[in-house]
Design an enzyme around this catalytic site. Structure first.
Site, PDB file in Angstrom:
ATOM      1  N   TYR A 255      -1.249 -35.799 -23.440  1.00  9.93           N
ATOM      2  CA  TYR A 255      -0.476 -34.555 -23.396  1.00  9.93           C
ATOM      3  C   TYR A 255       0.272 -34.451 -22.074  1.00  9.93           C
ATOM      4  O   TYR A 255       1.464 -34.107 -22.043  1.00  9.93           O
ATOM      5  CB  TYR A 255      -1.407 -33.359 -23.577  1.00  9.93           C
ATOM      6  CG  TYR A 255      -0.712 -32.027 -23.447  1.00  9.93           C
ATOM      7  CD1 TYR A 255       0.112 -31.542 -24.464  1.00  9.93           C
ATOM      8  CD2 TYR A 255      -0.862 -31.248 -22.308  1.00  9.93           C
ATOM      9  CE1 TYR A 255       0.754 -30.316 -24.346  1.00  9.93           C
ATOM     10  CE2 TYR A 255      -0.229 -30.025 -22.183  1.00  9.93           C
ATOM     11  CZ  TYR A 255       0.578 -29.561 -23.206  1.00  9.93           C
ATOM     12  OH  TYR A 255       1.216 -28.344 -23.080  1.00  9.93           O
TER      13      TYR A 255
ATOM     14  N   SER B 217       5.279 -28.206 -19.436  1.00  2.00           N
ATOM     15  CA  SER B 217       3.985 -27.638 -19.049  1.00  2.00           C
ATOM     16  C   SER B 217       3.735 -27.992 -17.593  1.00  2.00           C
ATOM     17  O   SER B 217       4.287 -28.992 -17.083  1.00  2.00           O
ATOM     18  CB  SER B 217       2.860 -28.216 -19.921  1.00  2.00           C
ATOM     19  OG  SER B 217       1.588 -27.900 -19.385  1.00  2.00           O
TER      20      SER B 217
END
Length: 239
Positions: free
Chosen positions: A146, A133
């Site tokens: 995350y 990501s």
């Protein structure tokens, strides 16, 4: 299960979102898809009526579940897409052990376990694609754990590429920016707000991410790429 004529790709998180888009893209180009997901109902709904899809309910963070899933494959996989992932909110103030373990078990350990299992029999010329990501490269508030898990995926991509290069297996990752998924649309107005902040003016579609994954696996221009993390963010992150 697939016949020898059809190459096999294993895709985790295949029941919905980007993982499902990846499964659809590989199906459209003649692959057999072993579709792995923890959620049985949408997984079986996706697979219904598709002769080239083998749905396998799997918890990628559980070694026994991963071994049971991969033992059902009747031929070596030519490709693996690690698309399973979760993104609960967390900050320094709110992070706890349970949230840490849940995020890292699925996003990081799950990537390791499934890659280990599939790589054992993957032939030369095979390819593995992870999902990282842009959060791996830039700080996002309320996504502390995350962010860290996706930075770990970037590092795993480099390490696995080095480990598997001698066997001529390539390992790369995709680092999406905002993608138009069910989760993004769940909050009213969120899609429009995020799109306005993207230099190219819109979020990506899951099918665009899937096309990038497919190119990394079989695209002519990608056959010497390994250890790379490809950012596709509409200009949110420029490296």
């Amino acid at each position: 299960m697939p016949s020898a004529e059809k190459p096999l790709v294993v895709i985790s998180g295949a029941a919905k979102g980007i993982g499902r888009a990846c499964a659809e893209a590989f199906l459209a180009t003649g692959w057999h898809v072993a579709a792995l997901d923890y959620d049985a109902e949408p997984l079986n709904t996706f697979a219904a009526g598709k002769s080239n899809v083998s749905p396998i309910v799997t918890d990628v963070a559980d070694p026994a579940s991963v071994e049971a899933a991969t033992s059902q494959l009747t031929q070596p996989a030519r490709a693996l897409v690690n698309a399973a992932g979760i993104f609960p909110l967390s900050s320094l103030a709110t992070a706890d052990v349970a949230t840490y373990r849940r995020i890292f078990d699925i996003n990081v350990l799950g990537t390791v376990l499934l890659s280990q299992a599939i790589a054992r029999t993957m032939p030369a010329g095979g390819a593995i694609v992870h999902f990282a990501s842009i959060n791996a490269f830039m700080a996002k508030p309320d996504q502390l754990l995350y962010n860290a898990s996706k930075a770990a995926v970037v590092s795993l991509t480099r390490g696995m590429a080095a480990d598997l290069a001698e066997r001529r297996i390539r390992v790369n990752a995709v680092a999406p920016g905002p993608v138009d998924t069910e989760g993004l649309r769940a909050i009213p107005g969120r899609l429009e707000k995020i799109s306005a902040q993207i230099p190219l003016g819109r979020t990506a579609s899951p099918s665009e991410m899937a096309a990038l994954v497919l190119w990394l696996v079989e695209g002519e221009g990608a056959q010497l790429m390994t250890g790379e993390t490809v950012v596709s963010s509409g200009g949110v992150l420029v490296r």
